[in-house]
Design a protein around this motif. Structure first.
Motif, PDB file in Angstrom:
ATOM      1  N   GLN A  11       7.239   9.200   7.351  1.00  0.00           N
ATOM      2  CA  GLN A  11       7.211   7.775   7.039  1.00  0.00           C
ATOM      3  C   GLN A  11       5.848   7.370   6.505  1.00  0.00           C
ATOM      4  N   ILE A  12       5.872   6.611   5.408  1.00  0.00           N
ATOM      5  CA  ILE A  12       4.644   6.030   4.863  1.00  0.00           C
ATOM      6  C   ILE A  12       4.588   4.570   5.316  1.00  0.00           C
ATOM      7  N   ASP A  13       3.527   4.208   6.014  1.00  0.00           N
ATOM      8  CA  ASP A  13       3.434   2.854   6.544  1.00  0.00           C
ATOM      9  C   ASP A  13       1.967   2.423   6.533  1.00  0.00           C
ATOM     10  N   LEU A  14       1.671   1.321   7.212  1.00  0.00           N
ATOM     11  CA  LEU A  14       0.312   0.777   7.204  1.00  0.00           C
ATOM     12  C   LEU A  14      -0.723   1.753   7.764  1.00  0.00           C
ATOM     13  N   TYR A  15      -0.290   2.653   8.619  1.00  0.00           N
ATOM     14  CA  TYR A  15      -1.223   3.640   9.177  1.00  0.00           C
ATOM     15  C   TYR A  15      -1.600   4.711   8.142  1.00  0.00           C
ATOM     16  N   SER A  16      -0.922   4.701   7.002  1.00  0.00           N
ATOM     17  CA  SER A  16      -1.102   5.753   5.996  1.00  0.00           C
ATOM     18  C   SER A  16      -2.073   5.374   4.877  1.00  0.00           C
ATOM     19  N   GLU A  23      -7.514  -3.670   8.786  1.00  0.00           N
ATOM     20  CA  GLU A  23      -7.814  -3.844   7.364  1.00  0.00           C
ATOM     21  C   GLU A  23      -6.540  -3.725   6.539  1.00  0.00           C
ATOM     22  N   ALA A  24      -5.734  -2.719   6.834  1.00  0.00           N
ATOM     23  CA  ALA A  24      -4.483  -2.525   6.109  1.00  0.00           C
ATOM     24  C   ALA A  24      -3.542  -3.713   6.308  1.00  0.00           C
ATOM     25  N   LEU A  25      -3.506  -4.237   7.531  1.00  0.00           N
ATOM     26  CA  LEU A  25      -2.665  -5.399   7.824  1.00  0.00           C
ATOM     27  C   LEU A  25      -3.142  -6.616   7.050  1.00  0.00           C
ATOM     28  N   LYS A  26      -4.447  -6.815   6.989  1.00  0.00           N
ATOM     29  CA  LYS A  26      -5.014  -7.932   6.223  1.00  0.00           C
ATOM     30  C   LYS A  26      -4.691  -7.772   4.741  1.00  0.00           C
ATOM     31  N   ALA A  27      -4.857  -6.562   4.204  1.00  0.00           N
ATOM     32  CA  ALA A  27      -4.544  -6.321   2.795  1.00  0.00           C
ATOM     33  C   ALA A  27      -3.081  -6.616   2.507  1.00  0.00           C
ATOM     34  N   GLU A  28      -2.196  -6.174   3.395  1.00  0.00           N
ATOM     35  CA  GLU A  28      -0.771  -6.399   3.205  1.00  0.00           C
ATOM     36  C   GLU A  28      -0.442  -7.888   3.097  1.00  0.00           C
ATOM     37  N   ILE A  31      -1.005  -8.819  -0.440  1.00  0.00           N
ATOM     38  CA  ILE A  31      -0.299  -8.017  -1.434  1.00  0.00           C
ATOM     39  C   ILE A  31       1.203  -8.282  -1.452  1.00  0.00           C
ATOM     40  N   LYS A  32       1.796  -8.449  -0.290  1.00  0.00           N
ATOM     41  CA  LYS A  32       3.253  -8.495  -0.164  1.00  0.00           C
ATOM     42  C   LYS A  32       3.877  -9.597  -1.024  1.00  0.00           C
ATOM     43  N   GLY A  33       4.865  -9.204  -1.828  1.00  0.00           N
ATOM     44  CA  GLY A  33       5.609 -10.153  -2.640  1.00  0.00           C
ATOM     45  C   GLY A  33       4.983 -10.489  -3.976  1.00  0.00           C
ATOM     46  N   LYS A  34       3.854  -9.874  -4.298  1.00  0.00           N
ATOM     47  CA  LYS A  34       3.185 -10.176  -5.562  1.00  0.00           C
ATOM     48  C   LYS A  34       3.823  -9.401  -6.714  1.00  0.00           C
ATOM     49  N   ASN A  35       3.514  -9.815  -7.931  1.00  0.00           N
ATOM     50  CA  ASN A  35       4.093  -9.196  -9.117  1.00  0.00           C
ATOM     51  C   ASN A  35       3.329  -7.943  -9.540  1.00  0.00           C
ATOM     52  N   LYS A  36       2.038  -8.084  -9.811  1.00  0.00           N
ATOM     53  CA  LYS A  36       1.278  -6.974 -10.402  1.00  0.00           C
ATOM     54  C   LYS A  36      -0.012  -6.746  -9.627  1.00  0.00           C
ATOM     55  N   MET A  37      -0.269  -5.481  -9.309  1.00  0.00           N
ATOM     56  CA  MET A  37      -1.473  -5.107  -8.564  1.00  0.00           C
ATOM     57  C   MET A  37      -2.154  -3.924  -9.235  1.00  0.00           C
ATOM     58  N   LEU A  38      -3.478  -3.941  -9.199  1.00  0.00           N
ATOM     59  CA  LEU A  38      -4.307  -2.863  -9.736  1.00  0.00           C
ATOM     60  C   LEU A  38      -5.182  -2.315  -8.624  1.00  0.00           C
ATOM     61  N   GLU A  39      -5.397  -0.997  -8.632  1.00  0.00           N
ATOM     62  CA  GLU A  39      -6.376  -0.415  -7.721  1.00  0.00           C
ATOM     63  C   GLU A  39      -7.230   0.617  -8.446  1.00  0.00           C
ATOM     64  N   LEU A  47       0.708   5.124  -2.041  1.00  0.00           N
ATOM     65  CA  LEU A  47       2.035   5.466  -1.545  1.00  0.00           C
ATOM     66  C   LEU A  47       2.720   4.277  -0.887  1.00  0.00           C
ATOM     67  N   TYR A  48       1.952   3.439  -0.209  1.00  0.00           N
ATOM     68  CA  TYR A  48       2.558   2.356   0.568  1.00  0.00           C
ATOM     69  C   TYR A  48       2.582   1.003  -0.163  1.00  0.00           C
ATOM     70  N   PHE A  49       1.462   0.570  -0.698  1.00  0.00           N
ATOM     71  CA  PHE A  49       1.384  -0.785  -1.254  1.00  0.00           C
ATOM     72  C   PHE A  49       2.348  -1.039  -2.422  1.00  0.00           C
ATOM     73  N   PRO A  50       2.678  -0.044  -3.269  1.00  0.00           N
ATOM     74  CA  PRO A  50       3.645  -0.324  -4.341  1.00  0.00           C
ATOM     75  C   PRO A  50       5.017  -0.786  -3.834  1.00  0.00           C
ATOM     76  N   SER A  51       5.352  -0.461  -2.596  1.00  0.00           N
ATOM     77  CA  SER A  51       6.633  -0.928  -2.044  1.00  0.00           C
ATOM     78  C   SER A  51       6.633  -2.427  -1.795  1.00  0.00           C
ATOM     79  N   LEU A  52       5.466  -3.045  -1.884  1.00  0.00           N
ATOM     80  CA  LEU A  52       5.334  -4.471  -1.598  1.00  0.00           C
ATOM     81  C   LEU A  52       5.268  -5.336  -2.850  1.00  0.00           C
ATOM     82  N   VAL A  53       5.125  -4.713  -4.035  1.00  0.00           N
ATOM     83  CA  VAL A  53       4.926  -5.464  -5.280  1.00  0.00           C
ATOM     84  C   VAL A  53       5.912  -4.989  -6.347  1.00  0.00           C
ATOM     85  N   GLU A  54       5.970  -5.742  -7.445  1.00  0.00           N
ATOM     86  CA  GLU A  54       6.855  -5.363  -8.550  1.00  0.00           C
ATOM     87  C   GLU A  54       6.260  -4.226  -9.383  1.00  0.00           C
ATOM     88  N   ASN A  55       4.983  -4.323  -9.688  1.00  0.00           N
ATOM     89  CA  ASN A  55       4.332  -3.348 -10.563  1.00  0.00           C
ATOM     90  C   ASN A  55       2.956  -2.993 -10.012  1.00  0.00           C
TER      91      ASN A  55
END
Length: 202
Positions: A11-16, A23-28, A31-39, A47-55
């Motif tokens: 499982q890929i989750d906030l601990y990953s 910090e991961a919880l704050k970032a989430e 991030i959650k529900g947004k359209n476009k994110m860059l890193e 692995l985890y944050f793309p599951s929260l955004v469109e692109n």
């Protein structure tokens, strides 16, 4: 430098994501529900944050790490490998480098050019392609940008051209590394936990 990723069977989750859990919880939260994110700087976050955004767009400098991570990514991830190179210069970054790099005490100035050896043990000018890669892409107005790789202060400066006016810059390891604080000329902190700072453009 790099930690072991979990396999696709795990499982890929906030601990990953390569941050402390708060910090991961704050970032989430940002991030959650947004359209476009860059890193800048890939890893468990990719692995985890793309599951929260469109692109999701990710920039990575290390070839081995890139090849290891790429097969595990979701379909909504654009993943770019941008290697370190010989010194290059940029009018905008070099003009503002004294302010961007006002935090470090070990900068060197030669011929009015500010040099600084990054944590990756190369001068930031050798990461210029990595820093500027998102400017080659068609998209602007990112909802969220995560800085968690190399040349972080320079990437944060470049992010001001890419971030929505009401967007958020997530800067990992910011609070405990004062040599990144020169970017506060361009941003203000609106939220924070442990080493993670959440910033908006001034």
């Amino acid at each position: 430098m790099y930690y072991e990723l979990r396999t696709n069977e795990q499982q890929i989750d906030l601990y990953s994501v390569g941050m402390e859990y708060p910090e991961a919880l704050k970032a989430e939260q940002y991030i959650k529900g947004k359209n476009k994110m860059l890193e800048w700087g890939s890893g468990g976050s990719t692995l985890y944050f793309p599951s929260l955004v469109e692109n999701y767009v990710s920039i990575e400098h290390n070839q081995e790490w890139y090849e290891k991570l790429k097969p595990q990514l979701l379909d909504n991830v654009e993943f770019y490998h941008v290697p370190i190179h010989e010194e290059k210069f940029d009018d905008d970054l070099d003009k503002n480098a004294a302010d961007i790099l006002s935090g470090p005490e070990d900068t060197e100035v030669r011929d009015n050019i500010v040099y600084w050896t990054t944590r990756g043990r190369f001068d930031w000018h050798c990461g210029l392609d990595y820093i500027k890669k998102p400017m080659e892409l068609s998209y602007r107005n990112y909802d969220v940008i995560l800085v968690d790789g190399r040349c972080r202060a320079m990437c944060a400066y470049m992010a001001k051209y890419l971030l929505k006016d009401n967007g958020h810059l997530l800067f990992h390891d910011f609070n405990n590394r004062t040599y990144y604080h020169g970017i506060l000329k361009y941003y203000e902190i609106v939220d924070s936990t442990e080493t993670l700072a959440v910033l908006v453009k001034k």
